[in-house]
Design an enzyme around this catalytic site. Structure first.
Site, PDB file in Angstrom:
ATOM      1  CE  LYS A   1       7.076  25.121 -33.998  1.00  0.00           C
ATOM      2  NZ  LYS A   1       6.050  25.327 -32.944  1.00  0.00           N
TER       3      LYS A   1
ATOM      4  CB  SER B   1      -8.400  19.950 -21.089  1.00  0.00           C
ATOM      5  OG  SER B   1      -9.048  21.111 -20.600  1.00  0.00           O
TER       6      SER B   1
ATOM      7  CE  LYS C   1      -2.793  29.541 -18.493  1.00  0.00           C
ATOM      8  NZ  LYS C   1      -1.967  28.425 -18.055  1.00  0.00           N
TER       9      LYS C   1
END
Length: 192
Positions: free
Chosen positions: A69, A152, A155
């Site tokens: 990547k 964040s 979940k």
């Protein structure tokens, strides 16, 4: 600035807001160095694109462990001279410390995010999401970074799995890092 308003609001210096100084997203990064952990992931890729197109950041450090990547990103952005591609893992404090040399802002997007894989590999999840967060905090304090924003997840609110629990622990670590850093140290924020 579509999609990145929460980051901008977390990054704007409280003193600037207090003084009603008009500052755009673009101006904020003028002549600054920004490091993005997990920078080759979906968020990191888009954020790098935004920084390159809309800011005058002098250096954008993409910190990720995915070599392929990195290569594709380098090709896509035509070897932009502002890009620094650091192969590294947030689990590796020494490499992270090296990558943060001269960095003003850190966007922490690196995480083990796949719920089933985290459940099957719990220690690996904790190493990345919790110990990796600790390394980001320690390196940012040691290097005198101005601000760290940790990404964040929804979940982490009332977590029912290891991924959510590990991100909740990480979130709490970043908030508590403000106490460790003191008044003159980096400011730590979390955005969902």
């Amino acid at each position: 600035m579509i999609g990145f308003e929460p980051l901008f609001l977390c990054l704007v210096d409280k003193n600037l807001l207090r003084d009603n100084v008009d500052m755009s997203y673009e101006q904020m990064f003028d002549d600054s160095s920004v490091l993005i952990t997990g920078g080759t992931g979906s968020f990191g890729y888009r954020y790098v694109d935004t920084l390159l197109k809309r800011t005058k950041a002098k250096r954008i450090v993409v910190y990720s462990r995915d070599e392929q990547k990195h290569f594709l990103m380098q090709q896509h952005f035509n070897n932009d001279s502002r890009l620094r591609l650091f192969i590294g893992d947030v689990r590796d404090y020494d490499r992270l410390h090296m990558a943060m040399n001269g960095v003003n802002y850190v966007i922490h997007a690196a995480a083990m995010k796949h719920v089933p894989l985290a459940e099957y590999n719990p220690l690996e999840c904790l190493k990345t999401n919790v110990y990796g967060a600790e390394n980001v905090i320690r390196a940012a304090i040691a290097r005198g970074v101005n601000q760290v924003i940790a990404l964040s997840t929804d979940k982490a609110a009332n977590p029912i799995n290891l991924y959510g629990s590990s991100k909740l622990a990480s979130d709490k670590m970043f908030v508590a890092a403000n106490n460790t850093a003191g008044v003159s140290g980096p400011r730590f924020s979390v955005v969902r």
